[in-house]
Design a protein around this motif. Structure first.
Motif, PDB file in Angstrom:
ATOM      1  N   GLY B   3       0.484  -1.151   0.183  1.00 29.80           N
ATOM      2  CA  GLY B   3      -0.653  -0.273  -0.125  1.00 29.80           C
ATOM      3  C   GLY B   3       0.768   1.169  -0.408  1.00 29.80           C
ATOM      4  O   GLY B   3       1.989   1.229  -0.147  1.00 29.80           O
ATOM      5  N   HIS B   4       0.026   2.450   0.402  1.00 26.08           N
ATOM      6  CA  HIS B   4       0.657   3.820  -0.288  1.00 26.08           C
ATOM      7  C   HIS B   4       0.749   4.454   1.574  1.00 26.08           C
ATOM      8  O   HIS B   4      -0.497   4.664   1.559  1.00 26.08           O
ATOM      9  CB  HIS B   4       0.404   4.360  -1.316  1.00 26.08           C
ATOM     10  CG  HIS B   4       0.698   3.303  -2.536  1.00 26.08           C
ATOM     11  ND1 HIS B   4       1.588   3.781  -3.268  1.00 26.08           N
ATOM     12  CD2 HIS B   4      -0.213   2.713  -2.848  1.00 26.08           C
ATOM     13  CE1 HIS B   4       1.545   3.052  -3.632  1.00 26.08           C
ATOM     14  NE2 HIS B   4       0.352   2.628  -4.180  1.00 26.08           N
ATOM     15  N   TYR B   5       1.810   4.701   2.134  1.00 26.87           N
ATOM     16  CA  TYR B   5       2.004   6.067   3.524  1.00 26.87           C
ATOM     17  C   TYR B   5       1.366   7.109   2.813  1.00 26.87           C
ATOM     18  O   TYR B   5       1.832   7.815   1.646  1.00 26.87           O
ATOM     19  CB  TYR B   5       2.976   6.362   3.869  1.00 26.87           C
ATOM     20  CG  TYR B   5       3.908   4.676   4.707  1.00 26.87           C
ATOM     21  CD1 TYR B   5       3.199   4.504   5.762  1.00 26.87           C
ATOM     22  CD2 TYR B   5       4.058   3.569   3.787  1.00 26.87           C
ATOM     23  CE1 TYR B   5       4.187   3.575   6.613  1.00 26.87           C
ATOM     24  CE2 TYR B   5       4.813   3.183   4.328  1.00 26.87           C
ATOM     25  CZ  TYR B   5       4.601   2.694   5.584  1.00 26.87           C
ATOM     26  OH  TYR B   5       5.259   1.210   6.653  1.00 26.87           O
ATOM     27  N   HIS B   6       0.692   8.343   3.051  1.00 29.58           N
ATOM     28  CA  HIS B   6       0.485   9.288   3.103  1.00 29.58           C
ATOM     29  C   HIS B   6       1.687  10.488   3.616  1.00 29.58           C
ATOM     30  O   HIS B   6       2.355   9.763   4.520  1.00 29.58           O
ATOM     31  CB  HIS B   6      -0.818   9.736   4.251  1.00 29.58           C
ATOM     32  CG  HIS B   6      -1.769  10.861   3.078  1.00 29.58           C
ATOM     33  ND1 HIS B   6      -0.730  12.499   3.923  1.00 29.58           N
ATOM     34  CD2 HIS B   6      -2.089  11.605   2.912  1.00 29.58           C
ATOM     35  CE1 HIS B   6      -1.901  13.472   3.257  1.00 29.58           C
ATOM     36  NE2 HIS B   6      -2.704  12.808   3.065  1.00 29.58           N
ATOM     37  N   MET B   8       1.515  12.668   4.872  1.00 29.33           N
ATOM     38  CA  MET B   8       2.119  13.855   6.300  1.00 29.33           C
ATOM     39  C   MET B   8       2.957  13.022   7.076  1.00 29.33           C
ATOM     40  O   MET B   8       3.371  12.864   7.980  1.00 29.33           O
ATOM     41  CB  MET B   8       0.969  13.965   6.204  1.00 29.33           C
ATOM     42  CG  MET B   8       0.381  14.767   7.966  1.00 29.33           C
ATOM     43  SD  MET B   8       1.744  16.235   7.262  1.00 29.33           S
ATOM     44  CE  MET B   8       0.846  17.741   6.312  1.00 29.33           C
ATOM     45  N   THR B   9       2.571  11.233   6.674  1.00 32.51           N
ATOM     46  CA  THR B   9       2.735  10.265   7.943  1.00 32.51           C
ATOM     47  C   THR B   9       4.085  10.284   7.957  1.00 32.51           C
ATOM     48  O   THR B   9       4.976   9.971   8.645  1.00 32.51           O
ATOM     49  CB  THR B   9       1.832   8.543   7.465  1.00 32.51           C
ATOM     50  OG1 THR B   9       0.559   8.917   8.401  1.00 32.51           O
ATOM     51  CG2 THR B   9       2.641   7.818   8.340  1.00 32.51           C
ATOM     52  N   VAL B  10       4.935  10.380   6.657  1.00 29.74           N
ATOM     53  CA  VAL B  10       6.302   9.952   6.924  1.00 29.74           C
ATOM     54  C   VAL B  10       7.199  11.046   6.767  1.00 29.74           C
ATOM     55  O   VAL B  10       7.688  11.003   7.600  1.00 29.74           O
ATOM     56  CB  VAL B  10       6.650   9.849   4.383  1.00 29.74           C
ATOM     57  CG1 VAL B  10       8.214   9.710   4.177  1.00 29.74           C
ATOM     58  CG2 VAL B  10       5.913   8.731   4.267  1.00 29.74           C
ATOM     59  N   ASN B 225      -2.431   9.595  -4.836  1.00 33.04           N
ATOM     60  CA  ASN B 225      -2.159   9.324  -3.368  1.00 33.04           C
ATOM     61  C   ASN B 225      -1.311   7.763  -3.454  1.00 33.04           C
ATOM     62  O   ASN B 225      -0.019   7.806  -2.323  1.00 33.04           O
ATOM     63  CB  ASN B 225      -3.492   8.682  -2.130  1.00 33.04           C
ATOM     64  CG  ASN B 225      -4.282   9.482  -1.936  1.00 33.04           C
ATOM     65  OD1 ASN B 225      -4.764  11.337  -2.252  1.00 33.04           O
ATOM     66  ND2 ASN B 225      -3.813   9.892  -0.220  1.00 33.04           N
ATOM     67  N   GLN B 226      -1.739   7.110  -4.592  1.00 30.21           N
ATOM     68  CA  GLN B 226      -0.562   5.982  -4.717  1.00 30.21           C
ATOM     69  C   GLN B 226       0.605   6.329  -5.337  1.00 30.21           C
ATOM     70  O   GLN B 226       1.157   5.334  -6.148  1.00 30.21           O
ATOM     71  CB  GLN B 226      -1.705   4.786  -5.444  1.00 30.21           C
ATOM     72  CG  GLN B 226      -2.672   4.445  -4.911  1.00 30.21           C
ATOM     73  CD  GLN B 226      -3.814   3.396  -5.197  1.00 30.21           C
ATOM     74  OE1 GLN B 226      -3.665   3.534  -6.318  1.00 30.21           O
ATOM     75  NE2 GLN B 226      -4.571   2.735  -4.561  1.00 30.21           N
ATOM     76  N   GLN B 227       0.635   7.286  -5.922  1.00 29.77           N
ATOM     77  CA  GLN B 227       2.661   8.007  -6.482  1.00 29.77           C
ATOM     78  C   GLN B 227       3.713   7.771  -5.288  1.00 29.77           C
ATOM     79  O   GLN B 227       4.563   7.609  -5.615  1.00 29.77           O
ATOM     80  CB  GLN B 227       2.641   9.289  -6.655  1.00 29.77           C
ATOM     81  CG  GLN B 227       1.678   9.104  -8.194  1.00 29.77           C
ATOM     82  CD  GLN B 227       1.569  10.687  -8.331  1.00 29.77           C
ATOM     83  OE1 GLN B 227       2.442  11.355  -8.701  1.00 29.77           O
ATOM     84  NE2 GLN B 227       1.106  11.315  -8.919  1.00 29.77           N
ATOM     85  N   LEU B 228       3.183   7.755  -4.284  1.00 31.91           N
ATOM     86  CA  LEU B 228       3.931   7.441  -3.037  1.00 31.91           C
ATOM     87  C   LEU B 228       4.651   6.583  -2.933  1.00 31.91           C
ATOM     88  O   LEU B 228       4.153   5.333  -2.119  1.00 31.91           O
ATOM     89  CB  LEU B 228       3.588   7.948  -1.283  1.00 31.91           C
ATOM     90  CG  LEU B 228       4.784   9.183  -0.655  1.00 31.91           C
ATOM     91  CD1 LEU B 228       5.139  10.472  -0.644  1.00 31.91           C
ATOM     92  CD2 LEU B 228       4.092   9.245   0.501  1.00 31.91           C
ATOM     93  N   SER B 229       6.014   6.647  -3.474  1.00 30.50           N
ATOM     94  CA  SER B 229       7.188   5.417  -2.612  1.00 30.50           C
ATOM     95  C   SER B 229       7.887   5.568  -1.752  1.00 30.50           C
ATOM     96  O   SER B 229       8.727   5.875  -1.146  1.00 30.50           O
ATOM     97  CB  SER B 229       7.119   4.072  -3.693  1.00 30.50           C
ATOM     98  OG  SER B 229       7.615   5.170  -4.220  1.00 30.50           O
ATOM     99  N   VAL B 230       8.129   4.789  -0.791  1.00 31.13           N
ATOM    100  CA  VAL B 230       9.019   4.906  -0.166  1.00 31.13           C
ATOM    101  C   VAL B 230      10.094   3.538   0.219  1.00 31.13           C
ATOM    102  O   VAL B 230       9.319   2.529   0.539  1.00 31.13           O
ATOM    103  CB  VAL B 230       8.202   4.830   1.516  1.00 31.13           C
ATOM    104  CG1 VAL B 230       7.894   5.951   1.737  1.00 31.13           C
ATOM    105  CG2 VAL B 230       7.104   3.513   2.488  1.00 31.13           C
TER     106      VAL B 230
END
Lengths: 666, 232
Positions: B3-6, B8-10, B225-230
């Motif tokens: 999934g994907h973190y928001h 702001m969470t990161v 939202n789903q563009q963010l990867s960590v």
């Protein structure tokens, strides 16, 4: 406030350029908002009413540029001097050859100071009068109204001291008084009243509003805010009452805010002005008039002030070093404070009358810092804390870590985290079965979608699911605060799934699959949100599912995020069978690289990997990945994409992928 | 499938991770506050012009959706279990502004407040702490500029600017906790000092991710939202 360069330099012995002023103002804490060739606009904070004038800012600039202020105040020559004593009513009597005027002040505690002049102008030299208007118009954004009004307005901007000039002739005409005497009262209203301002606007006044009333009880001035139309100046005005009145700041504020009548005068008076300028301001107006009209022989003046001793603050040199973090010599502190007009004697610093914001020893530290201390600051890390953390904080911190752990679990399960607004609309909540009476309602929200503090996050996430109905396998979550009744504030976890069946769900070793609820498409909320298929949702107080308190350290793999077009997306599904040694991430990277090389084609804003499986029908080492490819128009987003454009780009991409990997497109 | 973190969470997690190594602990404070905690305690009285800068959401029964996470300073002293100094606190959370939503304004925003109360803290330590946070947010070493600003709850008060991509950007407000506030916390201002800072996180997120429209953060468009990867 907007300042003119020449208006500031008039008070400086060494003139400054606009760039020098901008730099000094910034370092002093007066942030430049706009700068012209010969003017600048600064944001003046609420505690610094004294800087809302050319003189006030020039004082600051003189201190910062180590020069003396070029200011000579007129000699004060009031005929009478009175003391304001809260225990005694105040009566002010002014008498000239032509007229007498009595002003009774019923509540002296409503006043800080006043200075009045009763004057009959002998003749007016229109050219000289015109100079008042020219002076005012020398300041940015100022427009002439009437020469006498312009003179008063000019002094407000120049010295920061508001004044008001009344035309008394209409009052005499109204009362048909052969004795040529006028009775006025300054008081807080006891009964509601109607007031028509200079600009002919009608206002409803309430008990407590500070006004000057005429003999019939009619308000003729909203003290410190605006005069009334009854005594408005015109070209023929000769019989004048010139009033420089400083009421209690809170009275000005109370009335001007309620009426939404914020004037140049009220803005300054509610922040506080220099009481010592009350009489000099009156003298300056009279001197200007005398210059324009010849001598003012029919004149009476009075000043009433409070007995105020100057504020003194203890100078504690070690407080400066302790607060700023570096060693400062006492002599340096004293020298810096002196530049700001703060004089030290026996470790007691005397505060000038215009600095109403200074009262504590720490305030002096700030003054030193503004002038020269902040530029010397060098970051020094906090020392290690060797004490055991207080239990209450340790508990609160642990809960934060547990919530973050929960997020990690959900991300690993494929959920996407959302952050939605904390308010909700009445309609959606009613559809979910909430009784609106029990909820926290907002008094004046900007729009009705924000009418209630949300008692649940479900409606927000359902809305998100509906907005994204191009994606048929959504797994969404949000952890946030809800307000289920008037007194409860609770953190909940909310999940939404658009999968066909409610997903299997275990969090913190708790089996939660049975807790899903389903919203079918025939339910009112589903219809309102235009949901195309049934959606499953689940909401739990987060405290019931907390477990481990270790969370992952995160590092961003993507930094720049692409903005999303307003147009609905064009989605193509790509399913491939490929050697299992190739990861889905490798394929995603390859798709992005191909996309970036095809600048004429539509942009792929998102590659959403939604499925992975192996089948007996594949070779042993093969695997299938499925992706949603979300297209949008590159750069120019004025028109939606056409199907043909997307089809062409998708076909092209498939061909390149086939060439790069030995894969089969399903 | 991952999934994907928001975003702001990161951001908040990175800040908390770094500062918890210095002894900072996360404190959770209510979003729906009393007028006294949100304003009066912090020396922003009803009849003072300082209130003008706040576009407040009032509830029909006279409470407020907090306009800043600084209200946590009032909250932490409220309960009889106020921690004894020294302590170092971080308060990430939502704050609210009753404004029309557009590309640069949201009704629900995110802030992180921090405050430290010890026998001796100073502006140089405050500067080091906020520099650390800003360098995490911007992902690079930064040049900072400090200039005076007035916040009723700190004295001295400062604004910190960051030099980024050729210009100065206003990043946060901070200062030493006002002695009257320490006294309201029943702490002796002659013995203890504190520093405090408050940072709006949404704009930092926008800068960090190159966004020109703040609404992307709360809209819930999965294309975004789903563009963010960590990496973890």
């Amino acid at each position: 406030m907007k300042y003119s360069l020449s208006g500031l330099n008039r008070y400086l012995t060494r003139p400054l350029t606009i760039d020098q002023i901008v730099a000094l103002a910034l370092s002093l804490g007066h942030s430049p908002e706009e700068v012209g060739q010969d003017w600048l606009e600064l944001e003046i904070t609420a505690n610094r009413g004294d800087v809302l004038s050319h003189l006030g800012l020039a004082r600051e600039l003189a201190a910062a540029s180590s020069q003396t202020l070029n200011l000579e105040l007129p000699t004060t020559t009031a005929d009478q001097r009175l003391i304001i004593d809260d225990t005694k009513p105040l009566s002010v009597l002014l008498k000239t050859n032509d007229l007498s005027l009595e002003l009774k002040v019923e509540q002296p505690d409503s006043l800080e100071a006043l200075s009045l002049a009763l004057v009959s102008l002998p003749r007016l030299d229109s050219q000289s009068l015109q100079e008042f208007s020219s002076k005012l118009e020398g300041y940015p954004d100022q427009h002439a109204i009437n020469p006498l009004v312009d003179l008063s307005n000019y002094l407000t901007l120049d010295w920061g001291m508001p004044s008001h000039i009344f035309d008394l002739q209409p009052l005499l005409d109204q009362q048909q008084n052969p004795n040529q005497s006028i009775q006025l009262t300054l008081s807080q209203l006891e009964q509601p009243a109607t007031y028509i301002s200079l600009t002919e606007q009608q206002h409803s006044l309430l008990p407590g509003d500070l006004v000057i009333t005429d003999h019939s009880g009619q308000p003729i001035d909203l003290v410190g805010i605006q005069g009334s139309h009854l005594t408005k100046l015109n070209q023929q005005s000769r019989l004048l009452l010139i009033a420089v009145i400083v009421p209690k700041a809170r009275l000005v504020r109370q009335t001007s805010r309620r009426l939404n009548l914020i004037t140049e005068a009220s803005y300054r008076l509610e922040r506080g002005v220099d009481r010592l300028l009350v009489e000099p301001t009156l003298q300056r107006i009279l001197a200007e008039l005398a210059q324009a009209c010849g001598t003012l022989d029919s004149l009476a003046t009075v000043t009433a002030t409070r007995q105020v001793t100057p504020t003194k603050i203890a100078l504690i040199p070690e407080l400066f070093s302790r607060s700023l973090g570096f060693r400062i010599e006492k002599a340096e502190i004293i020298a810096n404070l002196k530049r700001l007009g703060l004089t030290n004697q026996n470790d007691q610093v005397t505060i000038p009358s215009y600095r109403l914001d200074l009262s504590l020893p720490i305030d002096l530290v700030e003054e030193y810092g503004r002038l020269s201390g902040y530029t010397q600051l060098k970051p020094q890390p906090l020392p290690r804390l060797s004490t055991v953390p207080p239990e209450r904080l340790a508990q609160s911190h642990r809960q934060y870590c547990q919530i973050e752990n929960l997020k990690d679990q959900l991300i690993d399960l494929g959920y996407t985290e959302l952050v939605t607004e904390s308010m909700a609309s009445a309609d959606n909540l009613r559809d979910l079965g909430w009784s609106l009476d029990q909820l926290v309602k907002l008094r004046a929200p900007q729009n009705q979608l924000l009418a209630y503090c949300r008692p649940t996050i479900v409606s927000n996430l359902l809305q998100v699911a509906s907005q994204n109905n191009w994606s048929d396998n959504q797994l969404l979550f949000e952890i946030g605060t809800v307000f289920p009744d008037q007194t409860t504030e609770l953190t909940v976890l909310t999940l939404v799934s658009t999968h066909k069946k409610p997903p299997v769900l275990t969090l913190s070793q708790q089996e939660l699959s049975a807790q899903w609820q389903t919203l079918s498409i025939d339910q009112p909320l589903a219809k309102r949100l235009s949901l195309r298929k049934a959606v499953h949702y689940l909401e739990l107080p987060v405290a019931t599912i907390l477990g481990d308190d270790s969370y992952k350290k995160l590092e961003l793999a993507t930094t720049k995020l692409k903005l999303v077009s307003e147009w609905p997306p064009s989605v193509r599904d790509l399913a491939v069978i490929i050697d299992q040694s190739i990861s889905s991430q490798q394929l995603i990277e390859a798709i992005k690289t191909i996309e970036q090389e095809q600048l004429d084609s539509p942009e792929i804003i998102l590659v959403d990997h939604f499925d992975t499986f192996k089948s007996p029908s594949f070779n042993e080492n093969q695997i299938s990945y499925a992706f949603h490819l979300v297209y949008q128009r590159r750069l120019n987003q004025l028109q939606p994409l056409t199907n043909d454009e997307v089809d062409e780009a998708f076909t092209n991409l498939c061909q390149i992928l086939k060439r790069q990997f030995s894969l089969t497109i399903r | 499938m991952i999934g994907h973190y928001h975003p702001m969470t990161v951001l908040v997690r990175q800040i908390v991770s770094a500062l918890s190594e210095q002894g900072f602990l996360v404190y959770s404070s209510p979003e729906l506050e009393t007028e006294a905690n949100n304003f009066d305690f912090l020396r922003v009285p009803a009849d003072h012009p300082a209130r003008d800068s706040q576009d407040t959401f009032w509830t029909v029964d006279g409470r407020v959706l907090r306009t800043h996470t600084t209200s946590s300073q009032a909250n932490i002293r409220n309960v009889s279990t106020r921690p004894n100094p020294p302590f170092r606190v971080l308060v990430p959370g939502r704050v609210f502004r009753n404004e029309t939503t557009d590309a640069t304004h949201l009704a629900t925003l995110n802030q992180i407040d921090g405050f430290v109360i010890e026998e001796s803290v100073n502006l140089e330590q405050l500067l080091a702490t906020v520099k650390l946070i800003l360098e995490i947010a911007f992902g690079q070493e930064l040049k900072l500029r400090q200039r005076p600003h007035h916040y009723p709850f700190v004295e001295p008060g400062l604004d910190i600017d960051v030099y980024f991509q050729g210009r100065w950007i206003e990043a946060l407000g901070c200062g030493l906790i006002h002695p009257e506030i320490l006294a309201k916390m029943e702490l002796d201002p002659d013995r203890y000092q504190g520093f405090a800072f408050g940072i709006g996180l949404d704009r930092l997120c926008m800068i960090r991710h190159g966004l020109t429209d703040i609404r992307h953060l709360t809209k819930g468009d999965l294309r975004f939202n789903q563009q963010l990867s960590v990496r973890s």
